[in-house]
Scaffold this active site. Structure first.
Site, PDB file in Angstrom:
ATOM      1  N   ARG A  23       0.821  -1.222   0.000  1.00  0.00           N
ATOM      2  CA  ARG A  23       0.000   0.000   0.000  1.00  0.00           C
ATOM      3  C   ARG A  23       0.852   1.268   0.000  1.00  0.00           C
ATOM      4  O   ARG A  23       0.470   2.273   0.601  1.00  0.00           O
ATOM      5  CB  ARG A  23      -0.948   0.019   1.213  1.00  0.00           C
ATOM      6  CG  ARG A  23      -1.976  -1.082   1.230  1.00  0.00           C
ATOM      7  CD  ARG A  23      -3.087  -0.774   0.234  1.00  0.00           C
ATOM      8  NE  ARG A  23      -4.233  -1.629   0.423  1.00  0.00           N
ATOM      9  CZ  ARG A  23      -5.354  -1.259   1.072  1.00  0.00           C
ATOM     10  NH1 ARG A  23      -5.482  -0.060   1.568  1.00  0.00           N
ATOM     11  NH2 ARG A  23      -6.348  -2.097   1.185  1.00  0.00           N
ATOM     12  N   ARG A  27      -2.968   7.194   1.115  1.00  0.00           N
ATOM     13  CA  ARG A  27      -3.377   8.412   1.819  1.00  0.00           C
ATOM     14  C   ARG A  27      -2.377   8.981   2.820  1.00  0.00           C
ATOM     15  O   ARG A  27      -2.568  10.065   3.323  1.00  0.00           O
ATOM     16  CB  ARG A  27      -4.710   8.162   2.517  1.00  0.00           C
ATOM     17  CG  ARG A  27      -5.863   8.088   1.552  1.00  0.00           C
ATOM     18  CD  ARG A  27      -7.038   7.410   2.178  1.00  0.00           C
ATOM     19  NE  ARG A  27      -6.659   6.061   2.594  1.00  0.00           N
ATOM     20  CZ  ARG A  27      -7.460   5.198   3.149  1.00  0.00           C
ATOM     21  NH1 ARG A  27      -8.697   5.527   3.399  1.00  0.00           N
ATOM     22  NH2 ARG A  27      -7.040   3.992   3.474  1.00  0.00           N
ATOM     23  N   ARG A  36      -6.032  12.666  -5.315  1.00  0.00           N
ATOM     24  CA  ARG A  36      -7.279  12.025  -4.895  1.00  0.00           C
ATOM     25  C   ARG A  36      -8.396  13.035  -4.624  1.00  0.00           C
ATOM     26  O   ARG A  36      -9.582  12.718  -4.739  1.00  0.00           O
ATOM     27  CB  ARG A  36      -6.940  11.191  -3.667  1.00  0.00           C
ATOM     28  CG  ARG A  36      -7.948  10.328  -3.070  1.00  0.00           C
ATOM     29  CD  ARG A  36      -8.554   9.264  -3.880  1.00  0.00           C
ATOM     30  NE  ARG A  36      -9.468   8.615  -2.977  1.00  0.00           N
ATOM     31  CZ  ARG A  36     -10.647   9.104  -2.627  1.00  0.00           C
ATOM     32  NH1 ARG A  36     -11.099  10.191  -3.195  1.00  0.00           N
ATOM     33  NH2 ARG A  36     -11.396   8.483  -1.744  1.00  0.00           N
ATOM     34  N   ASP A  72      -7.002  -1.886  -7.415  1.00  0.00           N
ATOM     35  CA  ASP A  72      -7.500  -2.525  -6.204  1.00  0.00           C
ATOM     36  C   ASP A  72      -7.864  -3.968  -6.514  1.00  0.00           C
ATOM     37  O   ASP A  72      -8.268  -4.284  -7.637  1.00  0.00           O
ATOM     38  CB  ASP A  72      -8.727  -1.792  -5.648  1.00  0.00           C
ATOM     39  CG  ASP A  72      -8.978  -2.204  -4.203  1.00  0.00           C
ATOM     40  OD1 ASP A  72      -8.342  -1.625  -3.303  1.00  0.00           O
ATOM     41  OD2 ASP A  72      -9.761  -3.142  -3.977  1.00  0.00           O
ATOM     42  N   TYR A 147     -15.250 -10.907   0.115  1.00  0.00           N
ATOM     43  CA  TYR A 147     -15.888  -9.605  -0.166  1.00  0.00           C
ATOM     44  C   TYR A 147     -17.188  -9.796  -0.944  1.00  0.00           C
ATOM     45  O   TYR A 147     -18.183  -9.103  -0.715  1.00  0.00           O
ATOM     46  CB  TYR A 147     -14.939  -8.700  -0.951  1.00  0.00           C
ATOM     47  CG  TYR A 147     -13.866  -8.097  -0.071  1.00  0.00           C
ATOM     48  CD1 TYR A 147     -14.158  -7.039   0.781  1.00  0.00           C
ATOM     49  CD2 TYR A 147     -12.578  -8.607  -0.062  1.00  0.00           C
ATOM     50  CE1 TYR A 147     -13.187  -6.486   1.613  1.00  0.00           C
ATOM     51  CE2 TYR A 147     -11.594  -8.068   0.758  1.00  0.00           C
ATOM     52  CZ  TYR A 147     -11.912  -7.014   1.594  1.00  0.00           C
ATOM     53  OH  TYR A 147     -10.960  -6.479   2.419  1.00  0.00           O
TER      54      TYR A 147
HETATM   55  O1  CP3 Z   1       0.176   1.004  -3.286  1.00  0.00           O
HETATM   56  C1  CP3 Z   1      -0.369  -0.083  -3.461  1.00  0.00           C
HETATM   57  O2  CP3 Z   1      -0.237  -1.046  -2.669  1.00  0.00           O
HETATM   58  C2  CP3 Z   1      -1.153  -0.332  -4.735  1.00  0.00           C
HETATM   59  C3  CP3 Z   1      -2.575  -0.225  -4.680  1.00  0.00           C
HETATM   60  C4  CP3 Z   1      -3.438  -1.121  -3.799  1.00  0.00           C
HETATM   61  C5  CP3 Z   1      -4.621  -0.626  -3.187  1.00  0.00           C
HETATM   62  N1  CP3 Z   1      -5.282  -1.674  -2.635  1.00  0.00           N
HETATM   63  C6  CP3 Z   1      -5.045   0.772  -3.220  1.00  0.00           C
HETATM   64  C7  CP3 Z   1      -6.102   1.235  -2.300  1.00  0.00           C
HETATM   65  C8  CP3 Z   1      -3.368  -2.487  -3.518  1.00  0.00           C
HETATM   66  C9  CP3 Z   1      -2.277  -3.496  -3.882  1.00  0.00           C
HETATM   67  C10 CP3 Z   1      -4.558  -2.818  -2.780  1.00  0.00           C
HETATM   68  C11 CP3 Z   1      -4.872  -4.200  -2.346  1.00  0.00           C
HETATM   69  C12 CP3 Z   1      -6.075  -4.439  -1.527  1.00  0.00           C
HETATM   70  N2  CP3 Z   1      -7.296  -3.816  -1.583  1.00  0.00           N
HETATM   71  C13 CP3 Z   1      -6.173  -5.469  -0.553  1.00  0.00           C
HETATM   72  C14 CP3 Z   1      -5.084  -6.458  -0.224  1.00  0.00           C
HETATM   73  C15 CP3 Z   1      -4.061  -5.874   0.677  1.00  0.00           C
HETATM   74  C16 CP3 Z   1      -4.475  -5.738   2.119  1.00  0.00           C
HETATM   75  O3  CP3 Z   1      -4.473  -4.597   2.594  1.00  0.00           O
HETATM   76  O4  CP3 Z   1      -4.760  -6.759   2.751  1.00  0.00           O
HETATM   77  C17 CP3 Z   1      -7.464  -5.406   0.000  1.00  0.00           C
HETATM   78  C18 CP3 Z   1      -8.013  -6.316   1.094  1.00  0.00           C
HETATM   79  C19 CP3 Z   1      -8.170  -4.373  -0.667  1.00  0.00           C
HETATM   80  C20 CP3 Z   1      -9.590  -3.959  -0.466  1.00  0.00           C
HETATM   81  C21 CP3 Z   1      -9.695  -2.554  -0.026  1.00  0.00           C
HETATM   82  N3  CP3 Z   1      -9.422  -1.449  -0.822  1.00  0.00           N
HETATM   83  C22 CP3 Z   1     -10.148  -2.071   1.240  1.00  0.00           C
HETATM   84  C23 CP3 Z   1     -10.562  -2.948   2.403  1.00  0.00           C
HETATM   85  C24 CP3 Z   1     -10.125  -0.674   1.165  1.00  0.00           C
HETATM   86  C25 CP3 Z   1     -10.639   0.289   2.220  1.00  0.00           C
HETATM   87  C26 CP3 Z   1      -9.724   0.393   3.355  1.00  0.00           C
HETATM   88  C27 CP3 Z   1      -8.646   1.367   3.047  1.00  0.00           C
HETATM   89  O5  CP3 Z   1      -7.475   1.028   3.224  1.00  0.00           O
HETATM   90  O6  CP3 Z   1      -9.005   2.476   2.651  1.00  0.00           O
HETATM   91  C28 CP3 Z   1      -9.613  -0.296  -0.105  1.00  0.00           C
HETATM   92  C29 CP3 Z   1      -9.397   1.081  -0.611  1.00  0.00           C
HETATM   93  C30 CP3 Z   1      -8.033   1.408  -1.151  1.00  0.00           C
HETATM   94  N4  CP3 Z   1      -7.277   0.598  -1.941  1.00  0.00           N
HETATM   95  C31 CP3 Z   1      -7.343   2.646  -0.985  1.00  0.00           C
HETATM   96  C32 CP3 Z   1      -6.136   2.544  -1.709  1.00  0.00           C
HETATM   97  C33 CP3 Z   1      -5.084   3.604  -1.899  1.00  0.00           C
HETATM   98  C34 CP3 Z   1      -7.856   3.859  -0.245  1.00  0.00           C
HETATM   99  C35 CP3 Z   1      -8.815   4.547  -1.136  1.00  0.00           C
HETATM  100  C36 CP3 Z   1      -8.826   6.034  -1.031  1.00  0.00           C
HETATM  101  O7  CP3 Z   1      -7.956   6.713  -1.598  1.00  0.00           O
HETATM  102  O8  CP3 Z   1      -9.768   6.541  -0.425  1.00  0.00           O
END
Ligand code: CP3
Length: 354
Positions: A23, A27, A36, A72, A147
């Site tokens: 990640r 943010r 964003r 994502d 999910y």
């Molecule tokens: O930088 C990176 O790692 C690349 C992008 C990336 C994102 N999500 C961006 C993201 C990657 C590889 C993921 C994987 C992801 N997404 C996983 C597996 C990794 C883990 O954390 O276990 C999972 C379970 C998700 C599902 C997901 N996406 C959730 C549960 C959420 C909400 C919680 C949160 O962290 O905000 C997201 C949103 C998300 N995915 C954001 C980002 C940058 C935040 C969105 C925003 O900008 O508001």
């Protein structure tokens, strides 16, 4: 290109230990928040110029040794026909969750070239601009299925487990469909030119080892075996054998099973000493991890001490890629993340690590 990360994945000698952060685009970076502020999260994922821009941000700011495609794991579920939304307060929401056979039958097969042109385009831009390897990724079938069945995040995975235990045939039908999706999705990314792929199994650790082996592992094994035996367009011999990283979060009690997936690199969380993880996995694979993301909220001296501890613990592994044990948290001080990457580079090159 700086190929230290790829060498470490293959267990080849490197001058220092490569590092990236799960990640790492997100943010905690003011530069990400600025982009964003203009668009919602899904639009950001689907706008190649912007997705490429935020993919590159952490490479420039933190000096990490690999980039991960900005997207994502839930994007393919939308392509398959589910309505997906990211809510600021609740996280991802999938409407009309999968609870019966009819809703599984309604899911469309993924046609990657037609369905996900923005992924191809983002990779194309990145390959021109990046000086470090690009990691593609997918969720693992079990994690994606949670999910889809729960309709979003969950505490005890009750609907998922109810389907597993009460309707195993139905559950298996969904898992097979998702396995096919993951294969196609990763093949698309590999054909487009990513240098490595990571399979995120964020919720594997919610299963007992018995159920992980029965319900989740066979599908991950299949994905890895198909990917390893596929022919890819536009790839030279060296790139053909691309490293596959399997990150099964919270699975330190079942690493012997995790190893059976056949991956080249295993992601490790912080609940186990990395040296013990290496003992369990054997020394023929590389490991990735395993700093607790909360350590980045400590003072610099503490961060340095813990980085050194992990570098020492991973010495017996065939290869080590330094990472956090899970995603970086949004409140993380950027300064500390930069310092952590510096410590990994500095301490490992001094020691002639790996
Ligand atoms: O930088 C990176 O790692 C690349 C992008 C990336 C994102 N999500 C961006 C993201 C990657 C590889 C993921 C994987 C992801 N997404 C996983 C597996 C990794 C883990 O954390 O276990 C999972 C379970 C998700 C599902 C997901 N996406 C959730 C549960 C959420 C909400 C919680 C949160 O962290 O905000 C997201 C949103 C998300 N995915 C954001 C980002 C940058 C935040 C969105 C925003 O900008 O508001």
């Amino acid at each position: 290109m700086n190929n230290t990360f790829l060498k470490a994945c293959r267990g080849e000698k490197t001058g220092y230990t490569p590092v990236w952060l799960m990640r790492q685009a997100g943010r905690y970076l003011p530069q990400y928040k600025k982009v964003r502020a203009k668009v919602d999260f899904l639009t950001l994922c689907k706008t190649p110029e912007l997705a490429a821009e935020v993919t590159i941000q952490p490479v420039d700011i933190l000096k990490v040794d690999a980039a991960i495609l900005f997207s994502d794991i839930l994007i393919p579920t939308e392509t398959m026909g589910m309505k997906l939304e990211f809510s600021e307060s609740k996280g991802p929401i999938l409407y009309e969750p999968i609870r019966d056979e009819a809703s599984i039958d309604k899911l469309r097969d993924l046609k990657p070239d037609e369905d996900l042109p923005f992924v191809l385009e983002t990779i194309k831009i990145l390959l021109k601009k990046l000086k470090v390897p690009l990691i593609g990724f997918s969720g693992a079938p079990f994690t994606l299925a949670t999910y889809m069945i729960e309709g979003g995040s969950t505490k005890n995975f009750l609907n998922t487990k109810k389907m597993m235990y009460q309707s195993p045939v139905l559950f298996s039908k969904l898992m097979e469909k998702m396995t096919d999706t993951v294969i196609r999705y990763l093949q698309l990314q590999i054909n487009a030119g990513v240098h490595a792929v990571q399979i995120f199994d964020s919720w594997a650790g919610t299963l007992s080892p018995y159920d992980f082996e029965k319900f989740a592992l066979p599908h991950v094994k299949k994905i890895i075996s198909v990917l390893k035996n596929s022919k890819y367009k536009n790839r030279n011999q060296e790139l053909k054998n691309i490293p596959i990283i399997y990150f099964a979060f919270n699975s330190s009690g079942m690493l012997k099973l995790v190893k059976q997936s056949g991956a080249d690199v295993f992601g490790i969380d912080w609940r186990i000493e990395i040296s013990d993880a290496v003992d369990m996995l054997g020394s023929d694979n590389a490991v990735q991890g395993n700093l607790d993301p909360c350590i980045l909220f400590g003072r610099k001296g503490l961060i340095k001490e813990r980085v050194e501890h992990i570098l020492n613990g991973a010495k017996s592994a065939k290869g080590h890629i330094f990472n956090l044990g899970h995603g970086i948290l949004p409140e993380t001080p950027v300064d500390n993340a930069i310092a952590m990457v510096d410590y990994v580079h500095e301490l490992s090159s001094k020691k002639g690590e790996h």
